[in-house]
Scaffold this active site. Structure first.
Site, short mmCIF file in Angstrom:
data_model
loop_
_atom_site.label_atom_id
_atom_site.label_comp_id
_atom_site.label_asym_id
_atom_site.label_seq_id
_atom_site.Cartn_x
_atom_site.Cartn_y
_atom_site.Cartn_z
CB CYS A 275 -15.07 4.24 -8.46
SG CYS A 275 -14.17 2.84 -7.73
CB CYS B 72 -17.30 4.17 -5.25
SG CYS B 72 -15.75 5.06 -4.96
N GLY C 171 15.76 -1.80 -6.98
CA GLY C 171 16.56 -0.63 -6.62
C GLY C 171 16.05 0.69 -7.17
CG HIS D 202 -11.53 4.30 -3.99
ND1 HIS D 202 -12.41 4.33 -5.06
CD2 HIS D 202 -10.54 5.18 -4.28
CE1 HIS D 202 -11.98 5.22 -5.94
NE2 HIS D 202 -10.85 5.76 -5.50
CG ASP E 25 5.65 -4.62 -5.23
OD1 ASP E 25 5.67 -4.15 -4.07
OD2 ASP E 25 6.68 -4.68 -5.93
CG ASP F 239 10.06 -9.12 -0.28
OD1 ASP F 239 9.99 -10.10 0.48
OD2 ASP F 239 9.92 -7.95 0.11
CB SER F 240 15.04 -11.77 -1.79
OG SER F 240 15.50 -10.43 -1.64
CB CYS G 190 -14.43 0.12 -5.31
SG CYS G 190 -14.68 1.55 -4.25
N GLY H 120 15.79 -8.93 1.05
CA GLY H 120 16.96 -8.05 0.88
C GLY H 120 16.63 -6.59 1.16
CE1 TYR H 121 13.65 -0.67 -0.62
CE2 TYR H 121 12.06 -1.30 1.06
CZ TYR H 121 12.65 -0.33 0.28
OH TYR H 121 12.26 0.97 0.39
#
Lengths: 376, 376
Positions: B304, B309, B216, B335, B266, B93-94, B306, B96-97
């Protein structure tokens, strides 16, 4: 189940040997190093990751498992192997060491120890009958007789009383044990007093356990004292049965004990030090928080085949510790366990090649020089 | 490198589509869900474990990496892929957040934001030129234009100013970018104001970025407001380019956004909740610290596939949380990431089978009923 311990090869100039130890969850090549899964988990590693380090067997602590989640719950869930998702061999200790070392509020009598849980203060009784009952419920492949561990140094009187008690408790442990598929080992106590070691070994050998441990060492007595006691005790134990040196140790301790004829080891150092960014290498400790590693592209140890060394630079691992990512402790723990497994693998190889003794002396000297050794 | 985004199939009754997005570290099947590796590590997982969850790409945070270990050190170590031991795609990401949300001591001007590090108070300047320079050094496959993120709710004036600034900064980001193998995405801002979203989208589209994000959102506006903004914005972005909804989200958010034509997501929820013993399942949250699971032999989620599990009971995982073993957070994080990857895999499958829309509505309704949804 036939012969449970079969010696494969012997070193000509020492008591070192390689062997196969058969358990209910498969055979173990000895000498063997067991990582410690105190509360049912080798800290920071999944069972797949433990397997990848080359570990053949894990140790879990009876004391911790009896408090949480409790032996009955472990049994109800299908036993320790199921809980831990580990279908290879497991060894449980007797809980003796922890009730003596973690609890100040304990009362020792002839039947065992009354202690208060270090978690919530709840009262428990742990003696030979209780310990074996709990270990039967946990279902490990190798279980240990209940004994009294003494600190170092220890007044002669107390040491003697503890040895006599451990002998009685060993017999009571044997009588209480009722799951044939679990191998029950007796534990020789006696601190660094060689006469007491002889006395204890003689009594236990007459009880005919399938395996024997040397306990009460690695408690502050130093390398030389420890090895003197091991050199004295190991030959007193049957040639045709496995010998286990409990809670040991640093690389030179392990190598010297193999020379004395010891087959099994366990130690928390690889994971405990790993969590603190202390990595074992053949050239000594690498402390990965050190800013010297900020731009260091090399792996923890050149030539190491562990997951951490194959994939991550020291700089990356330092970064993970620096920002508090769990990946740091996990990677160094993986490396350290693999380091011990590579060491024990080399030991087996050297014994089988017939050139163990001279190699062992060089190795011990090297580790003493580079500081990976207990105090002398 | 030829066409970077190729649509494979489209849903007839919505804007959903599957596509292949080609990057410098391989192709990604979209819709795609990206686990978050904030400081260069997806918390609690090794790269091998991340791969096993079916994850194709990881997000890392520019803000955190610029502070520790620093962009120059990452570059010197061979870039983010090398540091993280992840040779598949990465998105950064930049920053910024984070400069807007983690720092109270920031001063915004036309060139960017002056802020004090949340770690040691050291002053930094971050604007479009800085952010792109840092992201060029980190070397991710997809990088983001520097923008101003506004909170929710946000006064109309501030929202408008932020949009105008984000448009200028987008152009400056484009001009500052000089590594062709990194795909630079523009970010549409405008909160839940649809006119501002239109204005911002139109300007950014004219700049011809290789991909577009909707930023945003997921800042407290709730599911309905979010989806209204996404439904409005996604169709304003080019059909033949990837669309990425940043920081989203809960399962119904993801499904509804795919319907609107979004390709990339994400979210920190799988790992953040995983560390807190909160497991995602199709029947709602399973809170693994709850004593109801003390003797529960079932896996976190029936069916599941995974690692957690396949190997561990809820009772075992509860025990690991109860005694503070790292294995607990690791297993639930594995999981949860796998849960999101199974969800996104089903989404791709349903789109390709041509029966996405009705399935999507059922799924959204189900997740709303079982509580795995943001506030409405």
């Amino acid at each position: 189940m036939g012969k449970i311990f079969e010696v494969k090869s012997r070193d000509e100039s020492s008591n070192a040997r390689t062997a196969v130890l058969k358990t209910n969850h498969g055979a173990i090549q000895t000498p063997v190093f067991m990582p410690v899964g105190t509360r049912g988990s080798v800290k920071g590693l999944t069972p797949d990751q433990i397997t990848e380090t080359g570990s053949q067997i894990i140790l879990a602590n009876t004391y911790h498992m009896m408090l949480r989640p409790g032996a009955d719950i472990v049994a109800e869930l299908g036993g320790l192997h199921k809980l831990m998702a580990w279908d290879k061999p497991i060894l449980t200790d007797s809980g003796g060491y922890q009730v003596f070392s973690l609890n100040t509020l304990n009362k020792i009598n002839d039947n065992g120890v009354e202690f208060a849980s270090h978690i919530d203060g709840k009262k428990y009784m742990l003696g030979p009958k209780d310990s074996i009952g709990i270990q039967n419920k946990l279902g490990a492949d190798i279980i240990m007789a209940f004994d009294e561990c003494t600190p170092f140094p220890c007044p002669e009187d107390r040491l003697k009383t503890a040895v006599e008690k451990s002998i009685r408790w060993a017999e009571q442990s044997l009588n209480a044990h009722d799951r044939e598929e679990q191998l029950l080992f007796g534990i020789v106590q006696g601190g660094i007093d060689l006469d007491l070691r002889s006395r204890c070994a003689e009594e236990l050998v007459s009880m005919d356990f399938p395996g024997y441990a040397i306990g009460g060492l690695s408690v502050g007595e130093g390398h030389k004292n420890m090895i003197r006691a091991v050199n004295h005790t190991a030959p007193l134990l049957p040639e045709n049965k496995p010998r286990y040196l409990m809670g040991v140790g640093m690389p030179p301790d392990v190598i010297a004990a193999v020379k004395a004829g010891v087959d099994m080891f366990d130690c928390v150092l690889p994971t405990r030090n790993g969590r603190n960014a202390f990595a074992f290498t053949q050239s000594g400790a690498v402390r990965l928080r050190n800013s010297i590693h900020t731009k260091d592209k090399s792996p923890i140890e050149e030539g190491c085949d562990c997951y951490a060394c194959r994939n991550f630079s020291r700089a990356a691992i330092r970064h993970f510790f620096n920002v508090g990512e769990m990946l740091g402790p996990t990677l160094v723990s993986i490396h350290n366990i693999r380091f011990f497994q590579r060491l024990i693998h080399s030991i087996r190889e050297k014994i089988e090649e017939g050139n163990f003794s001279s190699w062992a002396d060089e190795q011990i000297e090297n580790y003493q020089k580079c500081g990976l050794c207990r105090d002398f």
